[in-house]
Scaffold this active site. Structure first.
Site, short mmCIF file in Angstrom:
data_model
loop_
_atom_site.label_atom_id
_atom_site.label_comp_id
_atom_site.label_asym_id
_atom_site.label_seq_id
_atom_site.Cartn_x
_atom_site.Cartn_y
_atom_site.Cartn_z
N ARG A 78 0.85 -1.19 0.00
CA ARG A 78 0.00 0.00 0.00
C ARG A 78 0.89 1.24 0.00
NH1 ARG A 78 -2.71 3.09 4.77
NH2 ARG A 78 -4.01 4.50 3.57
N HIS A 122 -2.95 10.98 0.75
CA HIS A 122 -2.40 10.77 2.09
C HIS A 122 -1.78 12.09 2.56
CE1 HIS A 122 -1.04 7.36 4.95
NE2 HIS A 122 -0.68 8.49 5.53
N ASN A 166 -6.86 8.80 2.94
CA ASN A 166 -6.37 8.22 4.18
C ASN A 166 -6.75 9.11 5.36
OD1 ASN A 166 -4.56 6.31 5.70
ND2 ASN A 166 -3.64 8.26 6.28
N GLU A 167 -7.54 8.54 6.27
CA GLU A 167 -7.84 9.18 7.55
C GLU A 167 -8.37 10.61 7.42
OE1 GLU A 167 -4.30 8.78 9.92
OE2 GLU A 167 -4.68 6.67 10.30
N ASN A 307 -7.25 1.79 10.08
CA ASN A 307 -5.92 2.05 10.62
C ASN A 307 -6.04 2.00 12.14
OD1 ASN A 307 -5.32 2.52 7.96
ND2 ASN A 307 -4.97 4.72 8.19
N TYR A 309 -4.11 1.70 15.88
CA TYR A 309 -2.87 1.80 16.66
C TYR A 309 -3.07 1.56 18.15
CZ TYR A 309 -0.66 3.46 12.46
OH TYR A 309 -0.16 3.53 11.18
N GLU A 367 -3.52 -0.14 8.16
CA GLU A 367 -2.33 0.23 8.94
C GLU A 367 -2.44 -0.38 10.33
OE1 GLU A 367 -1.52 4.46 9.23
OE2 GLU A 367 -1.93 4.77 7.09
N GLU A 421 7.90 10.87 10.07
CA GLU A 421 6.69 10.71 10.88
C GLU A 421 6.06 12.09 11.14
OE1 GLU A 421 4.57 8.44 11.57
OE2 GLU A 421 3.48 9.66 13.02
C1 GBH Z 1 -1.34 7.18 10.73
O1 GBH Z 1 -2.09 8.13 11.39
C2 GBH Z 1 -0.96 7.76 9.41
O2 GBH Z 1 -1.82 7.30 8.39
C3 GBH Z 1 0.47 7.53 9.04
O3 GBH Z 1 0.82 8.35 7.98
C4 GBH Z 1 1.36 7.75 10.25
O4 GBH Z 1 2.72 7.69 9.94
C5 GBH Z 1 1.00 6.68 11.25
O5 GBH Z 1 -0.36 6.71 11.56
C6 GBH Z 1 1.76 6.81 12.56
O6 GBH Z 1 1.45 7.98 13.22
O7 GBH Z 1 -5.92 10.72 21.27
O8 GBH Z 1 -6.37 12.67 19.97
O9 GBH Z 1 -4.11 11.90 20.26
C7 GBH Z 1 -2.20 8.02 12.79
C8 GBH Z 1 -3.60 8.14 13.28
C9 GBH Z 1 -4.92 9.32 14.81
C10 GBH Z 1 -3.41 7.68 15.62
C11 GBH Z 1 -4.96 9.95 16.16
C12 GBH Z 1 -3.45 8.29 16.98
C13 GBH Z 1 -4.59 9.65 18.51
C14 GBH Z 1 -5.75 10.55 18.73
N1 GBH Z 1 -3.65 8.68 14.61
N2 GBH Z 1 -4.68 9.00 17.21
S1 GBH Z 1 -5.52 11.54 20.15
#
Ligand code: GBH
Length: 460
Positions: A78, A122, A166-167, A307, A309, A367, A421
C-alpha cells in the site's frame, strides 16, 4: 507449518507507506509543492527541522525497495500517490514524468507478484489548491475526482485495490482544528466543512470510478480507536461517548447511515453548519452495494480500510474545547514512543464494532504498527522484540475478530520503512526496515523476519 492462528487461504499480507513520508525529491521532474512541503519548511512545525526533502529516497530507489518487499514475501504493497507529482497545480495539465513514476512502480510490483493498493490522498494537498481554499473550497470534491480519474485511467487495468482518502479525521482535526499537522489551522468553524468536503470527495471519486467502468475495488481508510472511560463516572462515560462520535463515527455514520452523529452538532455548537440533505444522500449512496444495493445508485464503496494503533482512555475535561474530553496515558501500561498504549484487544473490538454497526462490510487493516526506540543493528539485524510482540498480539487480535465473523480480507503493517513521521520528523521509527536519513542503507529488523514467517505460514 502449523500455527495457533491460521488465516484464510486468500488473506492479503502487506505493508504500507505514504508518498511524502518516504519518496524524497518532492519537487523533482516538475512536481508542484504540497502543503506538507510548505509546512515542513516552516520553522518550528516539525521536530528537529526535519523535512521530506530526502526521506527514504524511494523516488530514486524504488526498484531496490520492491526487491526488498519481494524478499519479505509481501502479497501487497500500500502506497500513496503525491497529487502534485501528477498534477503540479492540482488541476489542469498532467505531468507525464510524475505519472510515469507510479506506472513504473506498479509495473515493478506486478513483476514480483505484489498487488498494489494505491491511496490517492495521504495528506499532501497541492499547495496551489490550498491557495484556492483547499478542502474548504466547495469545489474541492470535484478537484479530487478529476485527479482520481487521471489515476484510474492510467492504472486501473493493473491496480486491484484503491483507497480514496487516508484518515479524513486526521486531515480535519490535527489539520484544521488543533493545528498540529498541515496546513496547521486552528478553527472550529473550518473543521466540520473540511470533513464534509472530504466525504463528498470520496463519494465523487467512487462515482467517477464507477462511471469509468472501474474493474476493481475502491474504499476509504479511517483511523479508529475504541474510547473507554478512564473511570466509570457518568462524566467520563459521557466524555468517552462524545469522543467515540468525534473520532470513530464522524465519517462512517454518514457513509453507511446517511447522517452525522448527533453528538457533533452539540460538540461544535454554533460552528456546526447545516449540511444539505442531498449531500448526505450522495455520501451514503457510495455504501450502496454493501447495504445490498437497495438504493440502486450503483456507486459503491467496496471496503473499509481500518488504521488501528491504540485505544483512547478518556477523561472528561471542560478545559479541552470543543470536545470537553481528553485522552490520558494509562500508568503502568506498555506504551510506544508515540505515547500510545499497546492495547491489542481494541483491534478485535474495532473490527467487531464495524461488523455490528455498518453491516459487516469487507475490511482491510490498512495500517497497524508501532514506534519504538530500536537499538542499533547487531550482526546486520536490528533487534526489535517490542515490535515483534506488538505485531504478534495484534495479528492474534485480528484473527479473533475473523473467528467471530468479521469480514477481514487483509492486513498491512505500518510501515515498511522508518520514515518521515509528520510533525515528529525522523524521531519516531515505525519500520520493519531501518533507514537513517541521510544515510540510505536499508537494514532489516527482527520484526521483518518475524513478518516474513507470518506470511510464509499464513498465520501466527
Ligand atoms: C497514521 O495516522 C498515518 O496514516 C500515518 O501516515 C502515520 O505515519 C502513522 O499513523 C503513525 O502515526 O488521542 O487525539 O491523540 C495516525 C492516526 C490518529 C493515531 C490519532 C493516533 C490519537 C488521537 N492517529 N490518534 S488523540
Amino acid at each position: 507449518m502449523t500455527s495457533e492462528a491460521a488465516f484464510p487461504a486468500n488473506f492479503l499480507w502487506g505493508a504500507a507507506t505514504s508518498a511524502y513520508q518516504i519518496e524524497g525529491q518532492p519537487l523533482a521532474d516538475g512536481a508542484g509543492p504540497s502543503i506538507w512541503h510548505r509546512f515542513a519548511h516552516t520553522p518550528g512545525r516539525v521536530a528537529n527541522g526535519d523535512t521530506g526533502d530526502l526521506a527514504c529516497d524511494h523516488y530514486r530507489r524504488f526498484e531496490e525497495d520492491v526487491a526488498l518487499m519481494a524478499d519479505l514475501g509481501l502479497g501487497a504493497y500500500r502506497f500513496s500517490v503525491a497529487w502534485g507529482r501528477v498534477l503540479p497545480e492540482g488541476r489542469g495539465s498532467v505531468n507525464a514524468k510524475g505519472l510515469d513514476f507510479y506506472r513504473r512502480l506498479v509495473d515493478a510490483l506486478l513483476e514480483r507478484g505484489i498487488a498494489p493498493m494505491i491511496t490517492l490522498y495521504h495528506w499532501d494537498l497541492p499547495a496551489a489548491l490550498h491557495d484556492r481554499g483547499g478542502w474548504l473550497n466547495p469545489d474541492s470534491p470535484a478537484w479530487f475526482a478529476d485527479y482520481a480519474q487521471v489515476l484510474f485511467r492510467a492504472l486501473d487495468d493493473r491496480v486491484p485495490l484503491w483507497v480514496t482518502i487516508n484518515e479524513p479525521w486526521v486531515v480535519t482535526v490535527p489539520g484544521y482544528l488543533d493545528g498540529e499537522l498541515a496546513p496547521g489551522h486552528r478553527d472550529p468553524f473550518e473543521a466540520p466543512r473540511v470533513a464534509h468536503h472530504l466525504l463528498l470527495a470520496h463519494a465523487e471519486a467512487v462515482a467517477a470510478y464507477r462511471s469509468l467502468g472501474g474493474r476493481h475495488r475502491i474504499g476509504l481508510a479511517v483511523n479508529l480507536e475504541p474510547q473507554h472511560p478512564a473511570s466509570p463516572t457518568p462524566e467520563n462515560q459521557a466524555a468517552a461517548r462524545r469522543r467515540d462520535a468525534f473520532i470513530n463515527r464522524w465519517f462512517l455514520d454518514p457513509l453507511y447511515l446517511g447522517r452525522y452523529p448527533a453528538e457533533l452538532a452539540t460538540i461544535f455548537g454554533a460552528a456546526w453548519p447545516e449540511f444539505a440533505d442531498a449531500d448526505l444522500a450522495r455520501i451514503r449512496s457510495t455504501s450502496d452495494s454493501v447495504l445490498g444495493g437497495s438504493l440502486g445508485t450503483g456507486c459503491a464503496t467496496d471496503f473499509i480500510g481500518v488504521n488501528y494503533y491504540s485505544r483512547g482512555l478518556v477523561r472528561a475535561d471542560p478545559n479541552t474545547q470543543p470536545l470537553g474530553a481528553i485522552r490520558i496515558s494509562p500508568e503502568n501500561a506498555p506504551r510506544t514512543t508515540m505515547g500510545w498504549e499497546v492495547y491489542p484487544p481494541g483491534l478485535t473490538e474495532t473490527l467487531l464494532w464495524i461488523k455490528e454497526h455498518y453491516g459487516n462490510p469487507p475490511t482491510y487493516i490498512t495500517e497497524n504498527g508501532a514506534a519504538f526506540d530500536d537499538p542499533p543493528p547487531a550482526d546486520g539485524l536490528v533487534p526489535d522484540p517490542e515490535r515483534v510482540d506488538y505485531l504478534r498480539a495484534h495479528l492474534r487480535a485480528a484473527h479473533a475478530a475473523l473467528e467471530q465473523g468479521a469480514d477481514l480480507r487483509g492486513y498491512f503493517v505500518w510501515s515498511l520503512f522508518d520514515n518521515f513521521e509528520w510533525a515528529q520528523g525522523y524521531s519516531q521509527r515505525f519500520g520493519l526496515i531501518r533507514v537513517d536519513p541521510p544515510n540510505q542503507a536499508r537494514i532489516l529488523k527482527a520484526s521483518a523476519r518475524f513478518y516474513q514467517n507470518v506470511i510464509r505460514a499464513n498465520g501466527v
